[in-house]
Design an enzyme around this catalytic site. Structure first.
Site, PDB file in Angstrom:
ATOM      1  N   ASP A  82       0.817  -1.212   0.000  1.00 23.74           N
ATOM      2  CA  ASP A  82       0.000   0.000   0.000  1.00 23.74           C
ATOM      3  C   ASP A  82       0.847   1.256   0.000  1.00 23.74           C
ATOM      4  OD1 ASP A  82       0.802  -0.669   2.705  1.00 23.74           O
ATOM      5  OD2 ASP A  82      -0.581   0.871   3.409  1.00 23.74           O
ATOM      6  N   GLU A 177       0.051  -1.276   5.621  1.00 30.10           N
ATOM      7  CA  GLU A 177       1.081  -0.856   6.571  1.00 30.10           C
ATOM      8  C   GLU A 177       0.930   0.608   6.923  1.00 30.10           C
ATOM      9  OE1 GLU A 177       5.096   0.840   7.705  1.00 30.10           O
ATOM     10  OE2 GLU A 177       3.745   1.346   6.060  1.00 30.10           O
TER      11      GLU A 177
END
Length: 415
Positions: A82, A177
Site C-alpha cells: 500500500d 502498513e
C-alpha cells in the site's frame, strides 16, 4: 544486477493505485493492493518459484528453498503493497531522469512543484544517477514500491544465479502498513523465520534500529445541532468545541512542526464532521514508550476542559496502541543488525545505524518476538507529492540483500 528490469518493475508497480484507506473494516482497505499482490505473485511464479500464495487477506507469501546443506536458519524479507493516504495516490505519471546533472528538478504536472537541492541535500550526491519522480500531483509510490521491486528483483537474481549459496528465504508482501495494519494477519509460526528485514527505509545504506513508539487517539465530540434560526440557547456546536480543544494542544513544542531528532509529538492529522458531531484523529509518538501515557493524559485534560466550556456536549477519547520502539527487541538478537552491517561492508560500504521518526511493519514484528530491522531502499520524501527515488541505490540494495543471504547461509549462529 539488471537495473533496467528493476526500473521497469518499479514503474509498473507505481502505476497501480494502492492508497490505503483509514476507517474501513475491509482488509486490505483498497482493491489496488490485491491487484498489485496478484501481479507480484504471478511474477514470482514465472521465476519458477513454486511456493507462492496470495492468501485470503491479500498478503503474498513466497519461499526460496535453500541450496546449501545444512540449510541454516530461515530469514524473511518484507515490503508493503500500500501507499500513504496523506497525498493523492494516482494516477501516477512518473518522470525518469537518466544521468541527473544537478540543479532543481521541475515536476511537469505542477509548475509550483520543484525539487530544490537546498531542500533536498541528497541531490548533491546524485549527479550521474537515475532518478524517478512523480509529476508533482500525486505520490510517486516509492514508499514502499521500491521495497517491493527490490525484493522481486532479488528473487529473480538468486534464481538466475544458483551458484549463490543461501538458506531458506521467506518473502512476504503485506497490506495496509500505512494505516498501522500491516501485520494484523501475519502468522509468525507460518513465517518461521529466525530474523526478518523490512525493505521500507529512506535514503541509502542505513539500518533503522529504533522507531517511535506509537498510539493513536480517536476523539469524538458530540454537540447539538438545530437550525441556526432558532439556535439561541439550544445549539451546541461541535466544531467550536473542536477549536477550543485544539487550542489547548502545544504548537511550539510537542508538535511535528517544532520537533526533530528524538523529540516526540502530538499530531492532529484528520478531522471529519459538522455541528452535531466531529471525529478527530491524533498521533502520539515518542521514542520513550512511558511518555505516551503523559501525552494521553494531556489529551484527557484538554477534552475535559473543552467539554466544561460547552454545557450539553460530550467528548470521548479512545486511545489505541499501534507499535513500540524496536530497539529492545533487536538487542535480543544481535546477528540481525550485525550481519546486515557486515553484508554491506563486503560491498565496500559502511552501514549507518539510524532511528526513524515513524514506524514500520518491523516495529510490530519485533514487538511480537521476531527481530526485524528496517533497511534503506533509495526512497526520499515519503508521503509527499515531492517523493522521489534513486534507481542506482535500489540496485545497491539488491546487491546488499544478496550479500546478506550468503552471510546467513555461512554464519555460525550458535543454534
Amino acid at each position: 544486477m539488471n537495473a533496467e528490469r528493476l526500473l521497469q518493475r518499479f514503474l509498473e508497480y507505481v502505476a497501480i493505485d494502492t492508497t490505503s484507506v483509514e476507517g474501513v473494516r475491509e482488509y486490505p482497505s483498497c482493491p489496488g493492493q490485491l491487484q498489485l499482490g496478484q501481479r507480484v505473485a504471478e511474477e514470482l511464479r514465472q521465476l519458477g518459484i513454486e511456493q507462492v500464495e496470495q492468501d485470503p487477506h491479500g498478503l503474498v507469501w513466497a519461499t526460496l528453498p535453500p541450496n546449501v546443506d545444512p540449510a541454516g536458519p530461515t530469514i524473511a524479507f518484507l515490503a508493503h503493497l500500500d501507499t500513504s493516504p496523506e497525498a493523492p495516490g494516482g494516477p501516477v505519471r512518473p518522470q525518469v531522469i537518466y544521468s541527473y546533472q544537478g540543479g532543481p528538478i521541475p515536476l511537469p504536472g505542477d509548475a509550483l512543484k520543484i525539487l530544490h537541492p537546498n531542500e533536498n541535500p541528497e541531490l548533491a550526491r546524485m549527479v550521474g544517477k537515475t532518478l524517478i519522480t512523480s509529476d508533482g500531483t500525486t505520490l510517486l509510490g516509492a514508499d514502499d514500491k521500491t521495497g517491493v521491486a527490490i525484493l522481486v528483483e532479488t528473487a529473480a537474481y538468486l534464481v538466475e544465479n544458483p551458484q549463490i549459496q543461501h538458506g531458506p528465504i521467506r518473502l512476504l508482501f503485506t497490506c495496509d502498513e500505512e494505516i498501522g495494519r500491516g501485520v494484523d494477519f501475519v502468522d509468525l509460526d507460518r513465517l518461521g523465520a529466525r530474523v526478518a528485514y523490512t525493505l521500507d527505509g529512506t535514503g541509502a545504506y542505513s539500518i533503522d534500529v529504533e522507531t517511535f513508539s506509537a498510539d493513536q487517539a480517536l476523539i469524538t465530540i458530540t454537540g447539538r445541532n438545530i437550525h441556526p434560526s432558532i439556535a439561541k440557547g439550544r445549539m451546541v456546536n461541535a466544531l467550536r468545541i473542536l477549536g477550543e480543544l485544539l487550542c489547548q494542544l502545544p504548537v511550539d513544542q510537542l508538535s511535528p512542526e517544532s520537533t526533530e531528532g528524538r523529540q516526540g509529538f502530538i499530531h492532529p492529522y484528520w478531522v471529519e464532521g459538522g455541528v452535531g458531531k466531529v471525529g478527530l484523529r491524533i498521533l502520539l509518538r515518542d521514542f520513550e514508550t512511558p511518555r505516551l501515557r503523559e501525552y494521553a493524559l494531556l489529551l484527557y485534560e484538554a477534552a475535559a476542559n473543552a467539554q466544561a466550556l460547552f454545557p450539553g456536549s460530550s467528548i470521548e477519547v479512545a486511545i489505541t496502541p499501534q507499535y513500540r520502539n524496536m530497539a529492545d527487541g533487536l538487542a535480543k538478537e544481535p546477528l540481525a543488525v550485525g550481519l546486515a552491517q557486515k553484508a554491506l561492508e563486503r560491498l565496500g560500504r559502511t552501514a549507518r545505524l539510524t532511528f526513524v521518526r515513524g514506524g514500520t511493519d518491523g516495529a510490530r514484528l519485533t514487538e511480537m518476538g521476531l527481530p526485524t530491522p528496517n533497511l534503506a531502499t533509495g526512497q526520499y520524501n515519503p508521503h509527499s507529492v515531492l517523493e522521489w527515488a534513486c534507481l542506482d541505490e535500489m540496485v545497491d540494495t539488491v546487491a546488499w540483500l544478496v550479500s546478506l543471504v550468503q552471510l546467513w547461509a555461512s554464519a555460525d549462529t550458535g543454534r
